[in-house]
Design an enzyme around this catalytic site. Structure first.
Site, mmCIF file in Angstrom:
data_model
loop_
_atom_site.group_PDB
_atom_site.id
_atom_site.type_symbol
_atom_site.label_atom_id
_atom_site.label_comp_id
_atom_site.label_asym_id
_atom_site.label_seq_id
_atom_site.Cartn_x
_atom_site.Cartn_y
_atom_site.Cartn_z
ATOM 1 C CB THR A 67 -0.943 0.012 1.221
ATOM 2 O OG1 THR A 67 -0.153 -0.119 2.405
ATOM 3 C CG2 THR A 67 -1.968 -1.105 1.136
ATOM 4 C CB CYS A 68 4.417 1.884 0.607
ATOM 5 S SG CYS A 68 5.669 3.169 0.513
ATOM 6 C CG ASP A 69 0.840 6.264 -2.650
ATOM 7 O OD1 ASP A 69 0.172 5.281 -3.021
ATOM 8 O OD2 ASP A 69 0.325 7.297 -2.174
#
Length: 109
Positions: free
Chosen positions: A8-10
């Protein structure tokens, strides 16, 4: 090449996309689903020092002082989202996805 991060880390997604677009064979390792072994934490800490700990994260802000005072390796093992991301292990070991990491990990055009 191994990219350590969370899905979920951009920043992890941007790095992975750029690396794959550049033709790199990227293996993604989810730090939540597959936490780092103590020897990996020690190796990364030896390379990056305290920069490995993301003190700007919401996880860090949610910890009490007693938890924050735990030994470095124990803290990161218990809370993998405290690890600054991404860690990329390719030709070299890099932390984050700044211009220096991009210059190191992306092939010269």
């Amino acid at each position: 090449m191994i990219l350590y991060g969370i899905p979920t880390c951009d920043t992890c997604r941007k790095a992975r996309k750029a690396l794959e677009a550049a033709g790199q064979d990227v293996t993604f390792r989810d730090l939540r689903a597959d936490p780092l072994a103590p020897e990996d934490i020690a190796r990364f800490h030896a390379t990056f020092g305290d920069k490995l700990l993301n003190r700007a994260s919401t996880t860090w802000r949610g910890l009490d002082e007693a938890t924050r005072a735990q030994p470095f390796a124990e803290l990161l093992a218990a809370h993998p989202t405290l690890i600054k991301r991404p860690i990329i292990e390719g030709e070299a070991l890099t932390l984050g996805w700044d211009k220096a990491a991009q210059a190191t990990q992306l092939p010269a055009s």
